[in-house]
Design a protein around this motif. Sequence first.
Motif, PDB file in Angstrom:
ATOM      1  N   ASP A 183       0.816  -1.222   0.000  1.00 31.07           N
ATOM      2  CA  ASP A 183       0.000   0.000   0.000  1.00 31.07           C
ATOM      3  C   ASP A 183       0.843   1.263   0.000  1.00 31.07           C
ATOM      4  O   ASP A 183       0.333   2.349  -0.291  1.00 31.07           O
ATOM      5  CB  ASP A 183      -0.905   0.019   1.239  1.00 31.07           C
ATOM      6  N   MET A 238       1.119   5.613   2.699  1.00 32.91           N
ATOM      7  CA  MET A 238       0.088   4.875   1.982  1.00 32.91           C
ATOM      8  C   MET A 238      -0.378   5.724   0.798  1.00 32.91           C
ATOM      9  O   MET A 238      -0.643   6.920   0.934  1.00 32.91           O
ATOM     10  CB  MET A 238      -1.098   4.550   2.897  1.00 32.91           C
ATOM     11  N   HIS A 239      -0.463   5.102  -0.354  1.00 28.80           N
ATOM     12  CA  HIS A 239      -0.862   5.821  -1.569  1.00 28.80           C
ATOM     13  C   HIS A 239      -2.317   6.302  -1.455  1.00 28.80           C
ATOM     14  O   HIS A 239      -3.166   5.593  -0.946  1.00 28.80           O
ATOM     15  CB  HIS A 239      -0.707   4.898  -2.780  1.00 28.80           C
ATOM     16  N   THR A 296      -5.231   4.007  -2.379  1.00 32.14           N
ATOM     17  CA  THR A 296      -5.442   2.768  -1.622  1.00 32.14           C
ATOM     18  C   THR A 296      -6.519   2.910  -0.562  1.00 32.14           C
ATOM     19  O   THR A 296      -7.149   1.936  -0.156  1.00 32.14           O
ATOM     20  CB  THR A 296      -4.114   2.347  -0.965  1.00 32.14           C
ATOM     21  N   TYR A 297      -6.744   4.150  -0.119  1.00 28.27           N
ATOM     22  CA  TYR A 297      -7.757   4.355   0.921  1.00 28.27           C
ATOM     23  C   TYR A 297      -9.121   3.827   0.480  1.00 28.27           C
ATOM     24  O   TYR A 297      -9.923   3.397   1.312  1.00 28.27           O
ATOM     25  CB  TYR A 297      -7.864   5.845   1.260  1.00 28.27           C
ATOM     26  N   ARG A 344      -9.821   1.164  -1.150  1.00 24.30           N
ATOM     27  CA  ARG A 344      -9.886  -0.258  -0.818  1.00 24.30           C
ATOM     28  C   ARG A 344     -10.392  -0.457   0.606  1.00 24.30           C
ATOM     29  O   ARG A 344     -11.282  -1.254   0.861  1.00 24.30           O
ATOM     30  CB  ARG A 344      -8.492  -0.869  -0.980  1.00 24.30           C
ATOM     31  N   TYR A 345      -9.833   0.310   1.516  1.00 23.02           N
ATOM     32  CA  TYR A 345     -10.166   0.112   2.921  1.00 23.02           C
ATOM     33  C   TYR A 345     -11.530   0.721   3.259  1.00 23.02           C
ATOM     34  O   TYR A 345     -12.268   0.186   4.089  1.00 23.02           O
ATOM     35  CB  TYR A 345      -9.049   0.667   3.796  1.00 23.02           C
ATOM     36  N   ARG A 371      -5.092   5.868 -10.031  1.00 22.59           N
ATOM     37  CA  ARG A 371      -3.870   5.457 -10.717  1.00 22.59           C
ATOM     38  C   ARG A 371      -3.726   6.214 -12.037  1.00 22.59           C
ATOM     39  O   ARG A 371      -2.662   6.753 -12.350  1.00 22.59           O
ATOM     40  CB  ARG A 371      -3.940   3.946 -10.976  1.00 22.59           C
ATOM     41  N   THR A 422      -3.330 -10.304  -7.029  1.00 26.99           N
ATOM     42  CA  THR A 422      -3.676  -9.822  -5.690  1.00 26.99           C
ATOM     43  C   THR A 422      -3.160 -10.742  -4.592  1.00 26.99           C
ATOM     44  O   THR A 422      -2.941 -10.313  -3.454  1.00 26.99           O
ATOM     45  CB  THR A 422      -5.207  -9.682  -5.569  1.00 26.99           C
ATOM     46  N   ARG A 428      -0.265  -9.542  -2.498  1.00 28.15           N
ATOM     47  CA  ARG A 428      -0.571  -8.640  -1.388  1.00 28.15           C
ATOM     48  C   ARG A 428      -0.773  -9.435  -0.102  1.00 28.15           C
ATOM     49  O   ARG A 428      -0.220  -9.112   0.950  1.00 28.15           O
ATOM     50  CB  ARG A 428      -1.826  -7.839  -1.735  1.00 28.15           C
ATOM     51  N   ASP A 476       6.800   1.048  -4.045  1.00 27.08           N
ATOM     52  CA  ASP A 476       6.558   0.883  -2.614  1.00 27.08           C
ATOM     53  C   ASP A 476       7.637   1.654  -1.857  1.00 27.08           C
ATOM     54  O   ASP A 476       8.470   2.334  -2.471  1.00 27.08           O
ATOM     55  CB  ASP A 476       6.504  -0.596  -2.217  1.00 27.08           C
TER      56      ASP A 476
END
Lengths: 158, 158, 158, 158
Positions: free
Chosen positions: A20, A27-28, A31-32, A34-35, B34, C31, C34, D22
């Motif tokens: 992430d 954290m990118h 990516t937030y 996703r969560y 992205r 995935t 990950r 990353d």
Amino acid sequence: MHIPPNVTVTTWRVRVCYVDTDQAGVMHHGTYFRYLEAARVEHLRERGLDYKRFEMDNKFALPVVEANIRYKIPARFDDELAIHTWIGLGYRAKMRFDSVIMRGDDLLTRAQVTLACIRLPEGKICSVPTMLLDFADPQIRGKRKPPPLTSTGAVDDD
Amino acid sequence: MHIPPNVTVTTWRVRVCYVDTDQAGVMHHGTYFRYLEAARVEHLRERGLDYKRFEMDNKFALPVVEANIRYKIPARFDDELAIHTWIGLGYRAKMRFDSVIMRGDDLLTRAQVTLACIRLPEGKICSVPTMLLDFADPQIRGKRKPPPLTSTGAVDDD
Amino acid sequence: MHIPPNVTVTTWRVRVCYVDTDQAGVMHHGTYFRYLEAARVEHLRERGLDYKRFEMDNKFALPVVEANIRYKIPARFDDELAIHTWIGLGYRAKMRFDSVIMRGDDLLTRAQVTLACIRLPEGKICSVPTMLLDFADPQIRGKRKPPPLTSTGAVDDD
Amino acid sequence: MHIPPNVTVTTWRVRVCYVDTDQAGVMHHGTYFRYLEAARVEHLRERGLDYKRFEMDNKFALPVVEANIRYKIPARFDDELAIHTWIGLGYRAKMRFDSVIMRGDDLLTRAQVTLACIRLPEGKICSVPTMLLDFADPQIRGKRKPPPLTSTGAVDDD
């Protein structure tokens, strides 16, 4: 914590993965989502709705039609995040899930993600089913349109 | 196309990958970030700034501090997208990159992504460097604060 | 469960997110990395090593130099996965973490991920530190080269 | 370049995105699968097969059943990668796409990704369609089983 009174809040906890992060060491920002999405699924599960079954049984999907997010403090690898989620707005056409992401006492991120409802496989817009709308607390439900102040996103409507 | 007059617009084209789709058969809402990010990097490159070098030489990074996005029509696997990007706002503290994502003549998505500037490795907020601010077209530059209408995001400030 | 005897196995559980699926309705093959990575971090944590601190304090990183994975049964949205992880090989130059991913009694995936050790920020290859090698169970440790059978990957060496 | 003689090779070029990195400052090892997949789609397109149409018209999908990858040199943000892809093995049950990822003259990565064929929506395994197998060059086609040396992956079969 910026959570309005009298809404049903659930909390989902997750640890930031190495993947992430980006080369800035945080954290990118993408990516937030996703969560936040996982936190919405858990919000519904805690309130008795299995979203996987909901999609399969009803041939519905809830596409995201708008998202607004403020990044205050970056999350970092291995941080334990608590994502507090509630329904911020619910009416016939849309539901908005609001979240704050905390790391301990620090508020990292605030987000509002608005979903519409479509029928699969055609993808036709339909009303948000009552079984979902019923999760919206009374004071934020039943409004056909969101109140002007909160509806004015930075990306203006057309 | 909802692009304001007299701004410098660049266009970056990309094809939606299989991995970008989700089980609803459309590009996942988080994936757009992205492509918006890549479009910003290409916007700067076309205007003469190599963002990789910018980060390395100056020990700067441009973290995203706010994002607002409207999804009108979903993108699908193998779609050829054109991401038109311009600087929507630029002042000492922040720069906002605005984009519309088109598929042929269809406007799929509108987005505004606001960046701040930090010094690495401490991560301390600093002014947006002049070499970046100079890319903002005159009519949107130099304002210390964004004008009220566009600054009112759905996620209210605090 | 295909786990060799006398190795220290840890189990990390995770639920498949919506974003992890693709339009074929299953978790995308990319995935899994990950989740395998998160399972490795948890493996080390359970054994007393905080990987975040390890990277920061020692200026080490453990880049993946090889990965081999077999997908037997696809994982789907909302599946609860159990990732069983152990150190499959450990010697001066490399460590290999092996995992099986289970859904209930079904073995979905088998994976072997090999890491080397580099010093940051130069990125120079160095020996795997003893504090890591000591986690390798005696029967798989100390070999300077992996035994021929398991070292022959489908991607032949050069 | 480690590409076998007499196979049909296509080249797809891509630039590494910021999100792909990353905190170790390199492209994350899981991200390569995104680009390898896109390179396979482009390989088929160059040879006359529109993979999107192939899936839709035939109700087929090509799930990945095995992947083996060697990371020699890390890719970094903004690197221009050339992904050279060919069919490394094709028989009734499976097709294997092989790739090397180059940055200029440097070979960064070698990968083999093996696909099976399933019928949608049931997901039942079926033979690889002739229209696909015909893309396999004669010397690697028609074998019911892959030759022993290349079939022995590090993850042993069962």
